[in-house]
Design a protein around this motif. Structure first.
Motif, PDB file in Angstrom:
ATOM      1  N   ASP A  93       0.871  -1.165   0.000  1.00  0.00           N
ATOM      2  CA  ASP A  93       0.000   0.000   0.000  1.00  0.00           C
ATOM      3  C   ASP A  93       0.911   1.219   0.000  1.00  0.00           C
ATOM      4  O   ASP A  93       2.144   1.082  -0.034  1.00  0.00           O
ATOM      5  CB  ASP A  93      -1.008  -0.011   1.160  1.00  0.00           C
ATOM      6  CG  ASP A  93      -0.355   0.018   2.537  1.00  0.00           C
ATOM      7  OD1 ASP A  93       0.851   0.348   2.636  1.00  0.00           O
ATOM      8  OD2 ASP A  93      -1.052  -0.288   3.514  1.00  0.00           O
ATOM      9  N   CYS A  94       0.326   2.407   0.025  1.00  0.00           N
ATOM     10  CA  CYS A  94       1.148   3.607  -0.182  1.00  0.00           C
ATOM     11  C   CYS A  94       2.243   3.756   0.863  1.00  0.00           C
ATOM     12  O   CYS A  94       3.417   4.000   0.536  1.00  0.00           O
ATOM     13  CB  CYS A  94       0.265   4.854  -0.239  1.00  0.00           C
ATOM     14  SG  CYS A  94      -0.622   5.248   1.287  1.00  0.00           S
ATOM     15  N   SER A  95       1.894   3.596   2.141  1.00  0.00           N
ATOM     16  CA  SER A  95       2.878   3.849   3.186  1.00  0.00           C
ATOM     17  C   SER A  95       3.851   2.697   3.363  1.00  0.00           C
ATOM     18  O   SER A  95       4.993   2.909   3.772  1.00  0.00           O
ATOM     19  CB  SER A  95       2.172   4.158   4.516  1.00  0.00           C
ATOM     20  OG  SER A  95       1.266   3.130   4.870  1.00  0.00           O
ATOM     21  N   SER A  96       3.432   1.465   3.057  1.00  0.00           N
ATOM     22  CA  SER A  96       4.375   0.348   3.176  1.00  0.00           C
ATOM     23  C   SER A  96       5.466   0.454   2.113  1.00  0.00           C
ATOM     24  O   SER A  96       6.608   0.064   2.346  1.00  0.00           O
ATOM     25  CB  SER A  96       3.655  -1.000   3.076  1.00  0.00           C
ATOM     26  OG  SER A  96       3.243  -1.284   1.756  1.00  0.00           O
ATOM     27  N   LEU A  97       5.132   0.994   0.939  1.00  0.00           N
ATOM     28  CA  LEU A  97       6.145   1.202  -0.097  1.00  0.00           C
ATOM     29  C   LEU A  97       7.186   2.214   0.381  1.00  0.00           C
ATOM     30  O   LEU A  97       8.393   2.014   0.213  1.00  0.00           O
ATOM     31  CB  LEU A  97       5.493   1.678  -1.393  1.00  0.00           C
ATOM     32  CG  LEU A  97       6.451   1.957  -2.562  1.00  0.00           C
ATOM     33  CD1 LEU A  97       7.173   0.687  -2.988  1.00  0.00           C
ATOM     34  CD2 LEU A  97       5.687   2.579  -3.744  1.00  0.00           C
ATOM     35  N   MET A  98       6.734   3.313   1.008  1.00  0.00           N
ATOM     36  CA  MET A  98       7.660   4.320   1.514  1.00  0.00           C
ATOM     37  C   MET A  98       8.504   3.741   2.651  1.00  0.00           C
ATOM     38  O   MET A  98       9.729   3.941   2.707  1.00  0.00           O
ATOM     39  CB  MET A  98       6.901   5.551   2.024  1.00  0.00           C
ATOM     40  CG  MET A  98       5.996   6.225   0.993  1.00  0.00           C
ATOM     41  SD  MET A  98       6.840   6.803  -0.485  1.00  0.00           S
ATOM     42  CE  MET A  98       6.314   5.568  -1.693  1.00  0.00           C
ATOM     43  N   LEU A  99       7.859   3.033   3.565  1.00  0.00           N
ATOM     44  CA  LEU A  99       8.551   2.453   4.719  1.00  0.00           C
ATOM     45  C   LEU A  99       9.657   1.514   4.256  1.00  0.00           C
ATOM     46  O   LEU A  99      10.803   1.590   4.715  1.00  0.00           O
ATOM     47  CB  LEU A  99       7.550   1.720   5.607  1.00  0.00           C
ATOM     48  CG  LEU A  99       8.077   1.075   6.897  1.00  0.00           C
ATOM     49  CD1 LEU A  99       6.955   0.996   7.929  1.00  0.00           C
ATOM     50  CD2 LEU A  99       8.628  -0.331   6.666  1.00  0.00           C
ATOM     51  N   GLN A 100       9.313   0.615   3.311  1.00  0.00           N
ATOM     52  CA  GLN A 100      10.295  -0.386   2.898  1.00  0.00           C
ATOM     53  C   GLN A 100      11.411   0.226   2.048  1.00  0.00           C
ATOM     54  O   GLN A 100      12.565  -0.209   2.127  1.00  0.00           O
ATOM     55  CB  GLN A 100       9.605  -1.513   2.140  1.00  0.00           C
ATOM     56  CG  GLN A 100       8.674  -2.338   3.038  1.00  0.00           C
ATOM     57  CD  GLN A 100       8.474  -3.731   2.498  1.00  0.00           C
ATOM     58  OE1 GLN A 100       9.413  -4.519   2.432  1.00  0.00           O
ATOM     59  NE2 GLN A 100       7.248  -4.047   2.112  1.00  0.00           N
ATOM     60  N   ALA A 101      11.081   1.218   1.236  1.00  0.00           N
ATOM     61  CA  ALA A 101      12.111   1.864   0.425  1.00  0.00           C
ATOM     62  C   ALA A 101      13.166   2.512   1.311  1.00  0.00           C
ATOM     63  O   ALA A 101      14.377   2.387   1.066  1.00  0.00           O
ATOM     64  CB  ALA A 101      11.476   2.899  -0.497  1.00  0.00           C
ATOM     65  N   TYR A 102      12.724   3.200   2.349  1.00  0.00           N
ATOM     66  CA  TYR A 102      13.687   3.854   3.235  1.00  0.00           C
ATOM     67  C   TYR A 102      14.324   2.867   4.212  1.00  0.00           C
ATOM     68  O   TYR A 102      15.501   3.002   4.564  1.00  0.00           O
ATOM     69  CB  TYR A 102      13.032   5.026   3.967  1.00  0.00           C
ATOM     70  CG  TYR A 102      13.219   6.317   3.192  1.00  0.00           C
ATOM     71  CD1 TYR A 102      14.427   6.994   3.236  1.00  0.00           C
ATOM     72  CD2 TYR A 102      12.209   6.837   2.400  1.00  0.00           C
ATOM     73  CE1 TYR A 102      14.637   8.156   2.512  1.00  0.00           C
ATOM     74  CE2 TYR A 102      12.400   8.007   1.664  1.00  0.00           C
ATOM     75  CZ  TYR A 102      13.622   8.653   1.731  1.00  0.00           C
ATOM     76  OH  TYR A 102      13.830   9.805   1.005  1.00  0.00           O
ATOM     77  N   ARG A 103      13.569   1.868   4.633  1.00  0.00           N
ATOM     78  CA  ARG A 103      14.160   0.860   5.516  1.00  0.00           C
ATOM     79  C   ARG A 103      15.311   0.139   4.819  1.00  0.00           C
ATOM     80  O   ARG A 103      16.309  -0.225   5.452  1.00  0.00           O
ATOM     81  CB  ARG A 103      13.099  -0.148   5.957  1.00  0.00           C
ATOM     82  CG  ARG A 103      13.617  -1.162   6.981  1.00  0.00           C
ATOM     83  CD  ARG A 103      12.509  -2.048   7.493  1.00  0.00           C
ATOM     84  NE  ARG A 103      11.963  -2.891   6.436  1.00  0.00           N
ATOM     85  CZ  ARG A 103      10.846  -3.613   6.572  1.00  0.00           C
ATOM     86  NH1 ARG A 103      10.156  -3.558   7.703  1.00  0.00           N
ATOM     87  NH2 ARG A 103      10.409  -4.368   5.581  1.00  0.00           N
ATOM     88  N   ALA A 104      15.188  -0.072   3.517  1.00  0.00           N
ATOM     89  CA  ALA A 104      16.229  -0.760   2.753  1.00  0.00           C
ATOM     90  C   ALA A 104      17.554  -0.014   2.778  1.00  0.00           C
ATOM     91  O   ALA A 104      18.611  -0.605   2.525  1.00  0.00           O
ATOM     92  CB  ALA A 104      15.769  -0.961   1.309  1.00  0.00           C
ATOM     93  N   VAL A 105      17.500   1.292   3.079  1.00  0.00           N
ATOM     94  CA  VAL A 105      18.737   2.092   3.111  1.00  0.00           C
ATOM     95  C   VAL A 105      19.042   2.592   4.517  1.00  0.00           C
ATOM     96  O   VAL A 105      19.790   3.542   4.702  1.00  0.00           O
ATOM     97  CB  VAL A 105      18.657   3.257   2.108  1.00  0.00           C
ATOM     98  CG1 VAL A 105      18.528   2.723   0.701  1.00  0.00           C
ATOM     99  CG2 VAL A 105      17.505   4.207   2.411  1.00  0.00           C
ATOM    100  N   GLY A 106      18.420   1.952   5.529  1.00  0.00           N
ATOM    101  CA  GLY A 106      18.773   2.239   6.917  1.00  0.00           C
ATOM    102  C   GLY A 106      18.019   3.360   7.577  1.00  0.00           C
ATOM    103  O   GLY A 106      18.437   3.861   8.617  1.00  0.00           O
ATOM    104  N   VAL A 107      16.880   3.772   7.012  1.00  0.00           N
ATOM    105  CA  VAL A 107      16.069   4.836   7.614  1.00  0.00           C
ATOM    106  C   VAL A 107      14.722   4.231   8.020  1.00  0.00           C
ATOM    107  O   VAL A 107      13.996   3.698   7.174  1.00  0.00           O
ATOM    108  CB  VAL A 107      15.839   6.003   6.639  1.00  0.00           C
ATOM    109  CG1 VAL A 107      14.938   7.055   7.274  1.00  0.00           C
ATOM    110  CG2 VAL A 107      17.173   6.622   6.245  1.00  0.00           C
ATOM    111  N   THR A 108      14.387   4.307   9.302  1.00  0.00           N
ATOM    112  CA  THR A 108      13.144   3.726   9.811  1.00  0.00           C
ATOM    113  C   THR A 108      12.035   4.760   9.800  1.00  0.00           C
ATOM    114  O   THR A 108      12.157   5.819  10.416  1.00  0.00           O
ATOM    115  CB  THR A 108      13.333   3.209  11.246  1.00  0.00           C
ATOM    116  OG1 THR A 108      14.368   2.236  11.252  1.00  0.00           O
ATOM    117  CG2 THR A 108      12.039   2.579  11.762  1.00  0.00           C
ATOM    118  N   LEU A 109      10.952   4.460   9.105  1.00  0.00           N
ATOM    119  CA  LEU A 109       9.770   5.315   9.081  1.00  0.00           C
ATOM    120  C   LEU A 109       8.637   4.658   9.858  1.00  0.00           C
ATOM    121  O   LEU A 109       8.585   3.425   9.961  1.00  0.00           O
ATOM    122  CB  LEU A 109       9.299   5.540   7.640  1.00  0.00           C
ATOM    123  CG  LEU A 109      10.177   6.409   6.737  1.00  0.00           C
ATOM    124  CD1 LEU A 109       9.599   6.447   5.327  1.00  0.00           C
ATOM    125  CD2 LEU A 109      10.311   7.810   7.290  1.00  0.00           C
TER     126      LEU A 109
END
Length: 337
Positions: free
Chosen positions: A241-257
């Motif tokens: 969903d919209c926010s899981s895409l953002m969360l995982q994209a940034y989590r993949a580079v070490g940023v937790t949303l």
């Protein structure tokens, strides 16, 4: 498609003042504490759930921390001291401070709802310990940490969510309100200059987009064509969903949303949406004057385009965005800064 990725960074100079000119041993002890704190914070990944950490601007938590009494600050110091002794990361201290502030105002109370007692309002009848134990700050803090360490993936959650997992309150959302203050106290009392791992904020001056932003864009672009699923799990990449895409994209580079779009709106520095740069998050709300009505988030990739997981039946895709389009919030967010 053209995309402009701006890479920038912040050089943070941390100065620790030692009051007075008393014994050299005090200075040495203070320096050792700072070195220990820096070592602890040096390995942190960016937890943007806490928002940018600054010492003064509104929302930093400094004003709330300034109102604490000597007793409350003593409780904070003890929470941090025991956390360090147990070699727990600053996030654990953060969780305990938020829980203690919510439950008792960081005081060891000898009363509470039913038989709830102490800093964390632990109930002897529920197996937390005897009344004497749960009103002993050292016991209570250690017991809180014991239970926290048994919570699955507590290090990957927003601090208020982990506090709720320990406390199991009937009002789970109330722990979140103390995030800025607790984060400020970790820096101010715990001597960890960058408790979120995201670098120090700069007040009203928005830091440049980070290298991680460019990497997050590339990760999100690779998910194009995958289906939309409301409430998609964040443990796989089969659908979003919209926010899981953002969360995982940034989590993949070490940023937790945080998990949902309304929370992600508070997870970084804000700037006028027209000034958005690649990697910044854009938000849509039913009432653009009320962040509580936010229902969608997407990532700006430059050249007037976004990548998003929009709605059921529409796979992850790129589309043009128009400043001023219906429901677009007036502020973009730069995660983790």
């Amino acid at each position: 498609m053209k995309s402009a990725i701006v890479v920038g960074g912040l050089v943070v100079v941390v100065t620790v003042a030692v009051a007075g000119v008393s014994a050299v041993t005090q200075v040495v002890s203070q320096d050792q504490a700072v070195d220990q704190a820096r070592a602890m914070s040096g390995s942190l990944t960016c937890n943007a759930s806490l928002g940018p950490i600054t010492s003064g601007p509104p929302g930093s938590g400094a004003s709330a921390a300034a109102k604490l009494t000597e007793e409350q600050r003593g409780t904070v110091a003890k929470i941090i001291e025991i956390g360090k002794e147990r070699e727990l990361p600053p996030l654990a201290w953060q969780i305990a401070i938020q829980a203690g502030m919510t439950e008792s105002g960081l005081r060891s109370l000898n009363y509470g709802d039913r038989d709830s007692l102490g800093i964390f309002q632990m109930r002897p009848s529920m197996g937390w310990g005897t009344p004497a134990q749960v009103t002993d700050p050292v016991y209570a803090i250690n017991k809180f940490y014991d239970v926290l360490e048994e919570v699955p993936d507590w290090e990957k959650q927003r601090p208020g969510e982990s506090a709720q997992d320990v406390e199991r309150s009937a009002f789970p959302d109330r722990y979140h309100q103390w995030e800025p203050m607790a984060a400020h106290l970790i820096g101010n009392v715990g001597l960890v200059p960058d408790p979120t791992g995201c670098g120090e904020g700069t007040g009203l001056l928005v830091p440049a987009p980070t290298k991680q932003a460019g990497q997050a864009i590339q990760w999100a672009l690779k998910q194009q064509g995958k289906p939309y699923q409301w409430g998609a799990a964040t443990t796989h990449q089969n659908s979003f969903d919209c926010s899981s895409l953002m969360l995982q994209a940034y989590r993949a580079v070490g940023v937790t949303l945080p998990r949902v779009s309304r929370q992600q709106y508070r997870a970084g520095a804000m700037l006028p949406v027209e000034q958005a740069q690649p990697g910044d998050l854009l938000f849509w709300g039913y009432d653009t004057s009320d962040p509580n009505t936010i229902h969608h988030v997407a990532m700006y990739i430059g050249d007037g385009k976004i990548v998003e997981a929009q709605q059921t039946g529409v796979p992850v895709h790129i589309r043009p965005v128009r400043w001023g389009e219906p429901e677009l919030m007036g502020q973009a967010v730069r995660p983790g800064v």
